[in-house]
Structures are given as structure tokens and as C-alpha cells.
Design an enzyme around this catalytic site. Structure first.
Site, PDB file in Angstrom:
ATOM      1  N   GLY A  35       0.823  -1.217   0.000  1.00 28.51           N
ATOM      2  CA  GLY A  35       0.000   0.000   0.000  1.00 28.51           C
ATOM      3  C   GLY A  35       0.850   1.257   0.000  1.00 28.51           C
ATOM      4  O   GLY A  35       2.012   1.240  -0.400  1.00 28.51           O
ATOM      5  N   ALA A  36       0.247   2.398   0.443  1.00 29.73           N
ATOM      6  CA  ALA A  36       0.888   3.724   0.337  1.00 29.73           C
ATOM      7  C   ALA A  36       1.359   3.907  -1.105  1.00 29.73           C
ATOM      8  O   ALA A  36       2.508   4.243  -1.377  1.00 29.73           O
ATOM      9  CB  ALA A  36       2.047   3.863   1.333  1.00 29.73           C
ATOM     10  N   HIS A  94       2.368   4.813  -4.777  1.00 27.29           N
ATOM     11  CA  HIS A  94       2.886   5.984  -5.490  1.00 27.29           C
ATOM     12  C   HIS A  94       3.053   5.601  -6.957  1.00 27.29           C
ATOM     13  O   HIS A  94       2.726   4.463  -7.359  1.00 27.29           O
ATOM     14  CB  HIS A  94       4.194   6.469  -4.869  1.00 27.29           C
ATOM     15  N   GLU A  95       3.583   6.519  -7.736  1.00 26.80           N
ATOM     16  CA  GLU A  95       3.681   6.309  -9.189  1.00 26.80           C
ATOM     17  C   GLU A  95       4.486   5.038  -9.521  1.00 26.80           C
ATOM     18  O   GLU A  95       4.223   4.383 -10.533  1.00 26.80           O
ATOM     19  CB  GLU A  95       4.311   7.559  -9.821  1.00 26.80           C
ATOM     20  N   HIS A 110       4.417   2.148  -7.874  1.00 24.03           N
ATOM     21  CA  HIS A 110       3.465   1.019  -7.844  1.00 24.03           C
ATOM     22  C   HIS A 110       2.542   1.064  -9.055  1.00 24.03           C
ATOM     23  O   HIS A 110       2.220   0.037  -9.648  1.00 24.03           O
ATOM     24  CB  HIS A 110       2.587   1.088  -6.584  1.00 24.03           C
ATOM     25  N   GLY A 127       8.930  -4.591  -8.423  1.00 25.41           N
ATOM     26  CA  GLY A 127       9.763  -3.473  -8.875  1.00 25.41           C
ATOM     27  C   GLY A 127      11.247  -3.787  -8.744  1.00 25.41           C
ATOM     28  O   GLY A 127      11.694  -4.395  -7.773  1.00 25.41           O
ATOM     29  N   ASP A 139      13.536  -2.653  -5.517  1.00 27.32           N
ATOM     30  CA  ASP A 139      13.968  -3.601  -4.484  1.00 27.32           C
ATOM     31  C   ASP A 139      14.629  -4.781  -5.200  1.00 27.32           C
ATOM     32  O   ASP A 139      14.066  -5.874  -5.301  1.00 27.32           O
ATOM     33  CB  ASP A 139      12.757  -4.050  -3.655  1.00 27.32           C
ATOM     34  N   GLN A 199      15.384  -8.062  -3.386  1.00 23.11           N
ATOM     35  CA  GLN A 199      14.111  -8.753  -3.140  1.00 23.11           C
ATOM     36  C   GLN A 199      13.651  -9.486  -4.414  1.00 23.11           C
ATOM     37  O   GLN A 199      13.203 -10.635  -4.353  1.00 23.11           O
ATOM     38  CB  GLN A 199      13.054  -7.734  -2.708  1.00 23.11           C
ATOM     39  N   ARG A 247       8.767   5.220   1.667  1.00 18.63           N
ATOM     40  CA  ARG A 247       9.486   5.776   2.826  1.00 18.63           C
ATOM     41  C   ARG A 247      10.073   7.157   2.545  1.00 18.63           C
ATOM     42  O   ARG A 247      10.561   7.800   3.476  1.00 18.63           O
ATOM     43  CB  ARG A 247      10.565   4.805   3.288  1.00 18.63           C
TER      44      ARG A 247
HETATM   45  O1  PAF Z   1       8.067  -4.751  -1.885  1.00 12.16           O
HETATM   46  C1  PAF Z   1       7.094  -4.786  -1.112  1.00 12.16           C
HETATM   47  O2  PAF Z   1       6.249  -3.907  -1.085  1.00 12.16           O
HETATM   48  C2  PAF Z   1       6.945  -5.956  -0.151  1.00 12.16           C
HETATM   49  O3  PAF Z   1       8.182  -6.391   0.319  1.00 12.16           O
HETATM   50  C3  PAF Z   1       6.136  -7.141  -0.746  1.00 12.16           C
HETATM   51  C4  PAF Z   1       6.843  -7.769  -1.939  1.00 12.16           C
HETATM   52  C5  PAF Z   1       4.754  -6.661  -1.169  1.00 12.16           C
HETATM   53  C6  PAF Z   1       5.967  -8.229   0.315  1.00 12.16           C
HETATM   54  O4  PAF Z   1       5.326  -7.747   1.441  1.00 12.16           O
END
Ligand code: PAF
Length: 284
Positions: A34-35, A37-38, A40, A150, A153, A156, A190
Site C-alpha cells: 500500500g501507500a 505511489h507512481e 506502484h 519493482g 527492491d 528482493q 518511505r
Molecule cells: O516490496 C514490497 O512492497 C513488499 O516487500 C512485498 C513484496 C509486497 C511483500 O510484502
């Protein structure tokens, strides 16, 4: 503008996805906290270009936060997020509670290795196991054809690709490029924690990434380019956690044979920790 269908339970989401699958529709999922922004919203547009039905999940996942981190303070505004998704024509939003994802008696974890070592794991050792657990649960809840994450990250994304492959989860994982503010700062939920002064200073982070890649292009050794980059950040008021060049697929340390690489950085400005990365290929 049609409001997306909202699902709070895994059973409800599954029934909806099942119906779409029976109708032969290609389904994409965009997991988020959530939160929005462009950055996402660009993931959502990528998903819409690649699938017939898009599900966005919004879930601030407690298992990826350490007790000293910002789980309680993490920005939450579901109404505003849903309005943004409705404006894009998103079909479905999965909005589970913590109790739906981790019911009383929940007792399972996932331990990831490979690209999860080092970098973020040095300061956030709990983080990728928590991400792996929630992403596995989200993917199994929806069973989409593909899921989009994205490149902002980047570690990740590498970890997700690794465990999806290792666990034979039959879902394609796609990365989408980082979206940046006009001064180059990567968009992040953030960024709103930055004071006005720190927000101005934050543009040094992508600038140093670009300068470091230019130095590498010009033939500076990796060690010298990274040293110079770390010094530039410290002189600019950042506390540097890491600035590292790694193999783009495995995130292993590079050697002269490594072709495709990723320059990754994490650094703190005041109380705000920022991460970013850019790709680099050795000139042939
Ligand atoms: O990148 C994120 O926003 C989070 O780490 C994710 C992949 C949604 C998992 O909670």
C-alpha cells in the site's frame, strides 16, 4: 470509473480468480504494502499490458519487520490506494487482515539463501524470510499466471525469483524498472519520512550511482570506483550501509568474467534508510 472488487479472504479471492481462469483470462498479480505511489502504479500498468485481469494486494506484512522497525508507523491509506487503483481500472484488490494471513496457531516459516545473503540481510537479517513467506502465501492465494515486482527492491526481486524457482511455484516473475522523481530519487513509500532538507540531499544517492557507473565505463577499477562513491555519500551526509557491485542474476561478488552487474546501495539520511540500484554491463 468502476471500483475494483475487494476481497478480504483467501476463499473469496480464489473463487473470483477461478472464474476468470475458467473464462480463459490471463491473470497478473501486483503484491504491495500500500501507500501507493507512481512506482506502484507503473507496476500495475505493466501488469495490465501483460494480462487480462489484474489483482493488486495491499498488506503490510508484519513478518518482514523487526521489532525495532516501522511496522506500526508504516503509512496506511486504503481508501486513497483503492481510489488510485480504481482510476487505473484495476479489477480486484486483495486486502487481507493479519489474522487472515497468519491465523492463530500459524507455525510455518521459509528460510531463503542464495541472493538473500549480504547487502540488506546484514542490517535486516529477518527481512527476506518474511518476504518469502508472505509472497508465497499471496501467490498461492491467487495463483496468477504472473506476478510483477519493482526493480527498485532489486535484491528482493532476485530472492523471489530464486524461491519461486526452488519451490516450483508455477508463476512467472517479472521485474519492472524503477520510477524516479525529477531529480533522480527512486520513488519509495518511505521517502515521505525525509525532512525537506534531507529530501533535497537524497538526490545525491542516484547521482553517486550514475557517477560510479561512469567511472567504471571510463576504466576505473571496481575497488576505486566503489571507494570514491562511498566517500562521496559520506561527505554528503549519508551513513553508508553498503555500495556494492554484484552479479546481476545471483548477486554474487563480481570477477573479471562477470558481464552483467548491478550496483546496489543502501544509506541512511537522518533516521531514513534509502536503497537504490542501477545495472551495468562490462564494455566488450
Ligand atoms: O516490496 C514490497 O512492497 C513488499 O516487500 C512485498 C513484496 C509486497 C511483500 O510484502
Amino acid at each position: 470509473m468502476t471500483r475494483p472488487r475487494i476481497f478480504e479472504t483467501i476463499t473469496g479471492l480464489r473463487a473470483d480468480v477461478e472464474a476468470a481462469r475458467r473464462a480463459g483470462r490471463r491473470i497478473a498479480m501486483v503484491p504491495t504494502m500500500g501507500a501507493l505511489h507512481e512506482g506502484h502504479l507503473s507496476l500495475v500498468r505493466t501488469a495490465q499490458a501483460r494480462a487480462d485481469l489484474v489483482i493488486v494486494s495491499i498488506f503490510v506484512n508484519p513478518t518482514q519487520f523487526a521489532p525495532n522497525e516501522d511496522f506500526d508507523a508504516y503509512p496506511r491509506d486504503n481508501d486513497c490506494d483503492i481510489a488510485k487503483l480504481a482510476a487505473l481500472g484495476v479489477d480486484a484488490v486483495f486486502l487481507p487482515t493479519v489474522g487472515e494471513m497468519y491465523p492463530k496457531g500459524f507455525a510455518t516459516g521459509i528460510t531463503v539463501g542464495g541472493p538473500s545473503q549480504d547487502l540488506e540481510s546484514v542490517t535486516r537479517p529477518h527481512f527476506f524470510n518474511g518476504v518469502a513467506l508472505v509472497v508465497t502465501k499471496l501467490l498461492l492465494a491467487a495463483l496468477p499466471d504472473l506476478a510483477i515486482f519493482g526493480e527498485k527492491d532489486y535484491q528482493q526481486l532476485c530472492v523471489i525469483r530464486q524461491f519461486v524457482r526452488d519451490l516450483n511455484i508455477p508463476i512467472e516473475i517479472d521485474g519492472a524498472p524503477t520510477v524516479r522523481e525529477a531529480d533522480g530519487l527512486a520513488m519509495s513509500s518511505r521517502n515521505r519520512y525525509l525532512s525537506a532538507r534531507d529530501r533535497e540531499q537524497a538526490a545525491l544517492l542516484p547521482a553517486v550511482l550514475r557517477e560510479t557507473l561512469q567511472a567504471l565505463d571510463a576504466g576505473t577499477t571496481v575497488a576505486d570506483a566503489l571507494d570514491r562513491g562511498r566517500r562521496r555519500l559520506s561527505d554528503g551526509g549519508f551513513a553508508v550501509d553498503y555500495l556494492e557491485l554484484r552479479a546481476a542474476d545471483t548477486l554474487a561478488p563480481v570477477d573479471n568474467a562477470t558481464r552483467d552487474m548491478r550496483l546496489l546501495v543502501a544509506a541512511r539520511l537522518g533516521a531514513t534508510r534509502l536503497i537504490d540500484n542501477m545495472g551495468w554491463s562490462r564494455p566488450s
